[in-house]
Design a protein around this motif. Structure first.
Motif, PDB file in Angstrom:
ATOM      1  N   SER A 178       0.829  -1.213   0.000  1.00  0.00           N
ATOM      2  CA  SER A 178       0.000   0.000   0.000  1.00  0.00           C
ATOM      3  C   SER A 178       0.859   1.256   0.000  1.00  0.00           C
ATOM      4  N   VAL A 179       1.950   1.205   0.755  1.00  0.00           N
ATOM      5  CA  VAL A 179       2.987   2.237   0.689  1.00  0.00           C
ATOM      6  C   VAL A 179       4.213   1.541   0.114  1.00  0.00           C
ATOM      7  N   PRO A 180       4.524   1.755  -1.164  1.00  0.00           N
ATOM      8  CA  PRO A 180       5.621   1.015  -1.803  1.00  0.00           C
ATOM      9  C   PRO A 180       6.914   1.050  -0.990  1.00  0.00           C
ATOM     10  N   GLY A 181       7.487  -0.127  -0.772  1.00  0.00           N
ATOM     11  CA  GLY A 181       8.732  -0.226  -0.026  1.00  0.00           C
ATOM     12  C   GLY A 181       8.549  -0.290   1.472  1.00  0.00           C
ATOM     13  N   LYS A 182       7.292  -0.152   1.935  1.00  0.00           N
ATOM     14  CA  LYS A 182       7.031  -0.160   3.379  1.00  0.00           C
ATOM     15  C   LYS A 182       5.856  -1.076   3.700  1.00  0.00           C
ATOM     16  N   PRO A 183       6.053  -2.380   3.568  1.00  0.00           N
ATOM     17  CA  PRO A 183       4.967  -3.318   3.865  1.00  0.00           C
ATOM     18  C   PRO A 183       4.417  -3.117   5.274  1.00  0.00           C
ATOM     19  N   GLY A 184       3.090  -3.097   5.380  1.00  0.00           N
ATOM     20  CA  GLY A 184       2.460  -2.933   6.682  1.00  0.00           C
ATOM     21  C   GLY A 184       2.137  -1.497   7.044  1.00  0.00           C
ATOM     22  N   ALA A 185       2.745  -0.539   6.330  1.00  0.00           N
ATOM     23  CA  ALA A 185       2.476   0.870   6.624  1.00  0.00           C
ATOM     24  C   ALA A 185       1.075   1.246   6.147  1.00  0.00           C
ATOM     25  N   LYS A 186       0.419   2.156   6.868  1.00  0.00           N
ATOM     26  CA  LYS A 186      -0.920   2.602   6.517  1.00  0.00           C
ATOM     27  C   LYS A 186      -0.832   3.689   5.448  1.00  0.00           C
ATOM     28  N   ALA A 187      -1.529   3.475   4.333  1.00  0.00           N
ATOM     29  CA  ALA A 187      -1.486   4.432   3.223  1.00  0.00           C
ATOM     30  C   ALA A 187      -2.302   5.674   3.538  1.00  0.00           C
ATOM     31  N   LYS A 188      -1.776   6.827   3.150  1.00  0.00           N
ATOM     32  CA  LYS A 188      -2.487   8.100   3.306  1.00  0.00           C
ATOM     33  C   LYS A 188      -2.690   8.797   1.967  1.00  0.00           C
ATOM     34  N   LYS A 189      -2.054   8.243   0.921  1.00  0.00           N
ATOM     35  CA  LYS A 189      -2.158   8.827  -0.413  1.00  0.00           C
ATOM     36  C   LYS A 189      -2.629   7.775  -1.407  1.00  0.00           C
ATOM     37  N   ALA A 190      -3.117   8.250  -2.534  1.00  0.00           N
ATOM     38  CA  ALA A 190      -3.460   7.352  -3.641  1.00  0.00           C
ATOM     39  C   ALA A 190      -2.248   7.269  -4.556  1.00  0.00           C
ATOM     40  N   ARG A 191      -1.733   6.077  -4.715  1.00  0.00           N
ATOM     41  CA  ARG A 191      -0.527   5.868  -5.518  1.00  0.00           C
ATOM     42  C   ARG A 191      -0.785   4.856  -6.627  1.00  0.00           C
ATOM     43  N   MET A 192       0.158   4.804  -7.569  1.00  0.00           N
ATOM     44  CA  MET A 192       0.114   3.808  -8.639  1.00  0.00           C
ATOM     45  C   MET A 192       1.516   3.243  -8.832  1.00  0.00           C
ATOM     46  N   THR A 193       1.576   1.943  -9.113  1.00  0.00           N
ATOM     47  CA  THR A 193       2.836   1.290  -9.439  1.00  0.00           C
ATOM     48  C   THR A 193       2.650   0.484 -10.718  1.00  0.00           C
ATOM     49  N   LEU A 194       3.554   0.666 -11.674  1.00  0.00           N
ATOM     50  CA  LEU A 194       3.568  -0.114 -12.908  1.00  0.00           C
ATOM     51  C   LEU A 194       4.777  -1.035 -12.872  1.00  0.00           C
ATOM     52  N   THR A 195       4.593  -2.293 -13.249  1.00  0.00           N
ATOM     53  CA  THR A 195       5.705  -3.243 -13.232  1.00  0.00           C
ATOM     54  C   THR A 195       5.823  -3.954 -14.568  1.00  0.00           C
ATOM     55  N   THR A 196       7.064  -4.228 -14.968  1.00  0.00           N
ATOM     56  CA  THR A 196       7.313  -4.982 -16.201  1.00  0.00           C
ATOM     57  C   THR A 196       8.690  -5.627 -16.113  1.00  0.00           C
ATOM     58  N   CYS A 197       8.974  -6.535 -17.017  1.00  0.00           N
ATOM     59  CA  CYS A 197      10.262  -7.232 -17.004  1.00  0.00           C
ATOM     60  C   CYS A 197      11.402  -6.303 -17.407  1.00  0.00           C
ATOM     61  N   HIS A 198      12.600  -6.623 -16.924  1.00  0.00           N
ATOM     62  CA  HIS A 198      13.795  -5.826 -17.225  1.00  0.00           C
ATOM     63  C   HIS A 198      15.025  -6.735 -17.175  1.00  0.00           C
ATOM     64  N   PRO A 199      15.973  -6.560 -18.119  1.00  0.00           N
ATOM     65  CA  PRO A 199      15.884  -5.700 -19.305  1.00  0.00           C
ATOM     66  C   PRO A 199      14.966  -6.304 -20.353  1.00  0.00           C
ATOM     67  N   LYS A 200      14.855  -5.647 -21.501  1.00  0.00           N
ATOM     68  CA  LYS A 200      14.009  -6.180 -22.563  1.00  0.00           C
ATOM     69  C   LYS A 200      14.498  -7.574 -22.972  1.00  0.00           C
ATOM     70  N   PHE A 201      13.553  -8.440 -23.266  1.00  0.00           N
ATOM     71  CA  PHE A 201      13.824  -9.829 -23.656  1.00  0.00           C
ATOM     72  C   PHE A 201      14.422 -10.653 -22.519  1.00  0.00           C
ATOM     73  N   SER A 202      14.190 -10.216 -21.287  1.00  0.00           N
ATOM     74  CA  SER A 202      14.675 -10.956 -20.129  1.00  0.00           C
ATOM     75  C   SER A 202      13.701 -10.764 -18.978  1.00  0.00           C
ATOM     76  N   ALA A 203      13.649 -11.770 -18.090  1.00  0.00           N
ATOM     77  CA  ALA A 203      12.807 -11.661 -16.897  1.00  0.00           C
ATOM     78  C   ALA A 203      13.673 -11.684 -15.640  1.00  0.00           C
ATOM     79  N   ALA A 204      14.936 -11.297 -15.779  1.00  0.00           N
ATOM     80  CA  ALA A 204      15.872 -11.356 -14.660  1.00  0.00           C
ATOM     81  C   ALA A 204      15.518 -10.357 -13.567  1.00  0.00           C
ATOM     82  N   TYR A 205      14.982  -9.210 -13.956  1.00  0.00           N
ATOM     83  CA  TYR A 205      14.638  -8.157 -13.004  1.00  0.00           C
ATOM     84  C   TYR A 205      13.261  -7.597 -13.344  1.00  0.00           C
TER      85      TYR A 205
END
Length: 222
Positions: A178-205
């Motif tokens: 809910s608060v990126p990087g802080k599991p368990g913390a109470k959210a006070k803002k509306a946030r968005m997170t986008l995730t995708t594979c990195h680097p291109k043509f790899s799922a290493a990160y």
């Protein structure tokens, strides 16, 4: 010896053709599937949004129009919103589905079940392919702080502003808290997170893009 060399050469050529066909399928084949899936999702959205806006208007006859802050989650694999990123041009728009299974992401960007819905306090998280199935998140690395990320729902457009990005291991699930990087913390803002594979043509990160809600406004009806 010549026979062995010839045999090895033929095997290598055959292997090369197989790999080429596989790569072609991953690019053109899956892209075609994604295009057809997106067309179907947009038809779903048209029907869903007409129903939702009609019900909303009927529930509050004669009352002032308000911008809804939330959207009701739909069933897994079904479309419920559209994501747009102006930096990528006016034609960059993807219908999004609820769910992030392989089958869900083959259709387009998917919303992580259990995370906040667009416009809500908390963290609304979307994942998408970077190279196959149309590569909807192919260019996420081009975003810079301040870029807008728009999410259209039945009657509202939620405008987010990109605040930063980072590359993490696939096992780092703290970024979707809910608060990126802080599991368990109470959210006070509306946030968005986008995730995708990195680097291109790899799922290493995983490439992670963070954003915060700037405002919610009535969606322009077309």
């Amino acid at each position: 010896m010549r026979t062995v060399v010839r045999l090895v050469a033929e095997l290598l050529i055959t292997a090369g053709l197989v790999i080429a066909l596989f790569v072609s399928h991953l690019t053109w084949g899956t892209d075609d599937y994604a295009r057809r899936a997106q067309a179907g999702l947009n038809d779903e959205l048209d029907a869903l949004w007409r129903k939702q806006t009609t019900v909303s208007a009927a529930a509050q006859p004669g009352r002032p129009k308000v911008v809804p802050k939330t959207v009701v989650a739909t069933e897994r694999g079904k479309a419920f919103a559209v994501i747009r990123i102006p930096r990528f041009g006016s034609g960059w728009r993807y219908a999004t589905v609820e769910g992030v299974s392989n089958a869900d992401l083959a259709k387009g960007p998917g919303h992580y079940p259990g995370t906040a819905m667009p416009g809500e306090v908390g963290n609304t998280v979307f994942s998408g392919h970077r190279t196959t199935y149309g590569g909807p998140f192919n260019r996420l690395d081009e975003l810079v702080a301040g870029d807008q990320i728009l999410v259209d729902t039945a009657s509202a457009t939620h405008v987010y502003r990109m605040t930063g990005s980072k590359v993490v291991l696939p096992t780092d699930v703290s970024v979707i808290a809910s608060v990126p990087g802080k599991p368990g913390a109470k959210a006070k803002k509306a946030r968005m997170t986008l995730t995708t594979c990195h680097p291109k043509f790899s799922a290493a990160y995983r490439l992670i893009v963070f954003a915060e809600l700037m405002r919610s406004e009535p969606r322009a009806m077309t």
